[in-house]
Design a protein around this motif. Structure first.
Motif, PDB file in Angstrom:
ATOM      1  N   PRO A  67      12.012 -26.535  25.235  1.00 36.47           N
ATOM      2  CA  PRO A  67      10.620 -26.898  25.475  1.00 36.47           C
ATOM      3  C   PRO A  67      10.500 -27.940  26.589  1.00 36.47           C
ATOM      4  O   PRO A  67      11.416 -28.742  26.804  1.00 36.47           O
ATOM      5  N   ILE A 123       4.284 -21.556  20.154  1.00 35.63           N
ATOM      6  CA  ILE A 123       5.116 -21.587  21.365  1.00 35.63           C
ATOM      7  C   ILE A 123       6.462 -22.258  21.098  1.00 35.63           C
ATOM      8  O   ILE A 123       7.516 -21.708  21.428  1.00 35.63           O
ATOM      9  N   SER A 124       6.466 -23.451  20.513  1.00 39.11           N
ATOM     10  CA  SER A 124       7.720 -24.166  20.270  1.00 39.11           C
ATOM     11  C   SER A 124       7.496 -25.288  19.269  1.00 39.11           C
ATOM     12  O   SER A 124       6.368 -25.730  19.062  1.00 39.11           O
ATOM     13  N   THR A 148       9.667 -29.063  18.096  1.00 34.66           N
ATOM     14  CA  THR A 148      10.785 -29.972  18.313  1.00 34.66           C
ATOM     15  C   THR A 148      10.724 -31.083  17.275  1.00 34.66           C
ATOM     16  O   THR A 148       9.752 -31.838  17.226  1.00 34.66           O
ATOM     17  N   GLN A 206       3.915 -26.918  20.193  1.00 33.95           N
ATOM     18  CA  GLN A 206       3.052 -26.358  21.227  1.00 33.95           C
ATOM     19  C   GLN A 206       2.462 -25.040  20.723  1.00 33.95           C
ATOM     20  O   GLN A 206       3.175 -24.178  20.215  1.00 33.95           O
ATOM     21  N   THR A 259      15.254 -28.138  17.915  1.00 38.19           N
ATOM     22  CA  THR A 259      14.162 -27.528  18.659  1.00 38.19           C
ATOM     23  C   THR A 259      14.330 -26.013  18.685  1.00 38.19           C
ATOM     24  O   THR A 259      15.450 -25.499  18.606  1.00 38.19           O
ATOM     25  N   ARG A 260      13.214 -25.328  18.800  1.00 31.47           N
ATOM     26  CA  ARG A 260      13.234 -23.857  18.874  1.00 31.47           C
ATOM     27  C   ARG A 260      11.958 -23.388  19.551  1.00 31.47           C
ATOM     28  O   ARG A 260      10.885 -23.936  19.317  1.00 31.47           O
ATOM     29  N   LYS A 261      12.100 -22.353  20.377  1.00 28.78           N
ATOM     30  CA  LYS A 261      10.966 -21.746  21.040  1.00 28.78           C
ATOM     31  C   LYS A 261      10.747 -20.344  20.488  1.00 28.78           C
ATOM     32  O   LYS A 261      11.666 -19.706  19.950  1.00 28.78           O
ATOM     33  N   GLU A 275      13.360 -17.120  20.297  1.00 31.10           N
ATOM     34  CA  GLU A 275      14.759 -17.509  20.150  1.00 31.10           C
ATOM     35  C   GLU A 275      15.258 -17.181  18.746  1.00 31.10           C
ATOM     36  O   GLU A 275      14.495 -17.227  17.778  1.00 31.10           O
TER      37      GLU A 275
END
Length: 231
Positions: free
Chosen positions: A2, A45-46, A48, A63, A226-228, A231
């Protein structure tokens, strides 16, 4: 990973939780990781996840494509009947803040984007400023362009300013500053600087913020997960 950019036009949600015990912080992080790793919501979106450093707590920097997508998530049975009860049980306070990014600045050494991920090992600080409705725009300007001098402070990496749009469990107008530092020591030295050590620009900037903010509080964090989407 991100990133924070004024060009993306995402809705940025900061879910801030405080707790009174380190073991409850660990549990909060575990619960957040489960949610992030399973996320497949329309418009997401993401996410974190941040672990509190100065005091126990967590922050989830999320996000979304739009406020409508977020409200659909809030209206879901899983959020209302599992997520919120679990978090309410192990926290001492909850703030769910919806924001738009209005300004971001980086030290020249940080490249062309403000990235957030565990591998960077930033000492991250999230500060909440409350203000009057009429002073919100002026406060945002003072926290953003008004602090260009930060680039000369040792250990400074970046800071991003968000306009508060609406919130759950926080009343009134607000702004958020998300900043990244090389270390806890560099941030502590920045905060502890005596007036005689500060530049004229910094003194004027801090006086302006002090005049516009009605309340402020902060905590420092370390990014842990974190991950978007995709993924």
């Amino acid at each position: 990973m991100p990133s924070i950019s004024t060009e993306d036009k995402y809705l940025t949600v900061l879910n801030l939780f405080t707790t009174d015990k380190p073991e409850n912080q660990d549990r909060l992080i575990q619960e957040m990781r489960k949610i992030v790793d399973a996320a497949a919501y329309d418009g997401w979106i993401s996410s974190t996840v941040h672990a509190g450093q100065e005091s126990p707590g967590t922050a989830n920097f999320i996000q979304w494509r739009s406020g409508e997508d977020l409200e659909a998530r809030y209206a879901g049975e899983e959020f209302k009947h599992r997520v919120m009860p679990v978090f309410s049980e192990i926290t001492t306070s909850i703030r769910l803040l919806q924001n738009e990014i209005v300004y971001t600045q980086r030290h020249p050494s940080q490249g062309g984007s403000t990235e957030i991920e565990p591998a960077r090992e930033d000492h991250t600080v999230i500060e909440i400023f409350k203000t009057s409705e009429g002073d919100q725009e002026q406060l945002i300007a003072a926290l953003g362009e008004g602090q260009s001098w930060l680039a000369d402070v040792p250990g400074y990496r970046s800071h991003s300013v968000f306009k508060g749009l609406r919130a759950r469990f926080l009343d009134g107008a607000f702004a958020v500053v998300y900043s990244q530092w090389a270390s806890r020591e560099s941030y502590d030295a920045y905060r502890a600087a005596a007036d005689a050590e500060k530049s004229e620009a910094r003194r004027a900037s801090e006086a302006r913020v002090e005049a516009l903010a009605t309340e402020r509080d902060w905590n420092s964090y370390r990014v842990v997960h974190t991950r978007k989407a995709g993924e």
